[in-house]
Write a protein that holds these residues in place. Structure first.
Motif, PDB file in Angstrom:
ATOM      1  N   ASP A 151       0.813  -1.217   0.000  1.00 49.78           N
ATOM      2  CA  ASP A 151       0.000   0.000   0.000  1.00 49.78           C
ATOM      3  C   ASP A 151       0.851   1.273   0.000  1.00 49.78           C
ATOM      4  N   GLY A 194      -7.071  -2.618   2.001  1.00 47.12           N
ATOM      5  CA  GLY A 194      -7.789  -3.051   0.816  1.00 47.12           C
ATOM      6  C   GLY A 194      -8.614  -4.287   1.122  1.00 47.12           C
ATOM      7  N   ALA A 224     -10.676  -4.815   4.385  1.00 51.60           N
ATOM      8  CA  ALA A 224     -10.420  -3.467   4.912  1.00 51.60           C
ATOM      9  C   ALA A 224     -10.884  -3.253   6.345  1.00 51.60           C
ATOM     10  N   PRO A 227      -9.414   3.641   1.634  1.00 55.62           N
ATOM     11  CA  PRO A 227      -9.661   2.374   0.946  1.00 55.62           C
ATOM     12  C   PRO A 227      -8.638   2.200  -0.182  1.00 55.62           C
ATOM     13  N   ALA A 277     -13.334  -2.319  -0.272  1.00 56.09           N
ATOM     14  CA  ALA A 277     -12.632  -1.612   0.801  1.00 56.09           C
ATOM     15  C   ALA A 277     -13.373  -0.332   1.188  1.00 56.09           C
TER      16      ALA A 277
END
Length: 168
Positions: free
Chosen positions: A14, A66, A69, A87, A97
């Motif tokens: 992420d 994600g 979530a 998200p 998400a």
């Protein structure tokens, strides 16, 4: 330097999204930390982080996740601090998400930004902190003015573009 904001993500995958929040906080000279924690893989570490964040001086938490979530909501359930959920587009175009973060039960709010909206999460965290910090407030006001100036300049530049049937 002690962190005032925590950026938490479920996985280092992420990071390309969350770097936008980190860069914004850095530009505003707000000390922050970044951690990878998983609501499913490291639940004990998430609990320790969430329950100790306020006493460590954290003022706002930005949590990204994600798919299922759960991370932002789990953190929000265990801390009195404001939590901003980001998200991440990992599956179903990030809609799974988004809905998982936005649909929190009463009493456990998570402020939710757009899918992959880490920059807005950084701005929202900064605005929250600006309520009690005049230095941050002045920087936020200048930032908002710079956004306005960009639009004014763009409109001026658009007037210079010529088309046969353009009326302005």
């Amino acid at each position: 330097m002690k962190p005032r904001v925590s950026i938490i993500m479920g996985s280092t995958s992420d990071l390309p999204v969350m770097e936008k929040a980190a860069q914004l906080l850095n530009n505003f000279e707000i000390p922050f930390e970044i951690h990878a924690l998983s609501a499913h893989r490291t639940p004990e570490e998430v609990e320790k982080f969430a329950t100790e964040a306020k006493e460590r001086g954290i003022e706002v938490i930005i949590a990204a996740a994600g798919m299922a979530a759960h991370l932002p909501g789990v953190i929000a359930a265990m801390t009195p601090l404001p939590v901003i959920g980001v998200p991440i587009k990992a599956s179903l175009d990030g809609m799974d998400a988004l809905l998982a973060i936005a649909q929190m039960p009463p009493g456990i709010p998570v402020a939710t930004v757009a899918i992959n909206g880490a920059m807005n999460a950084g701005i929202l965290a900064t605005q929250i902190m600006a309520n009690g910090d005049e230095k941050i407030a002045k920087k936020m006001e200048a930032y908002k003015e710079s956004l306005k100036a960009k639009v004014v300049k763009a409109n001026k530049d658009l007037k210079e573009i010529k088309y046969q049937y353009k009326t302005n």
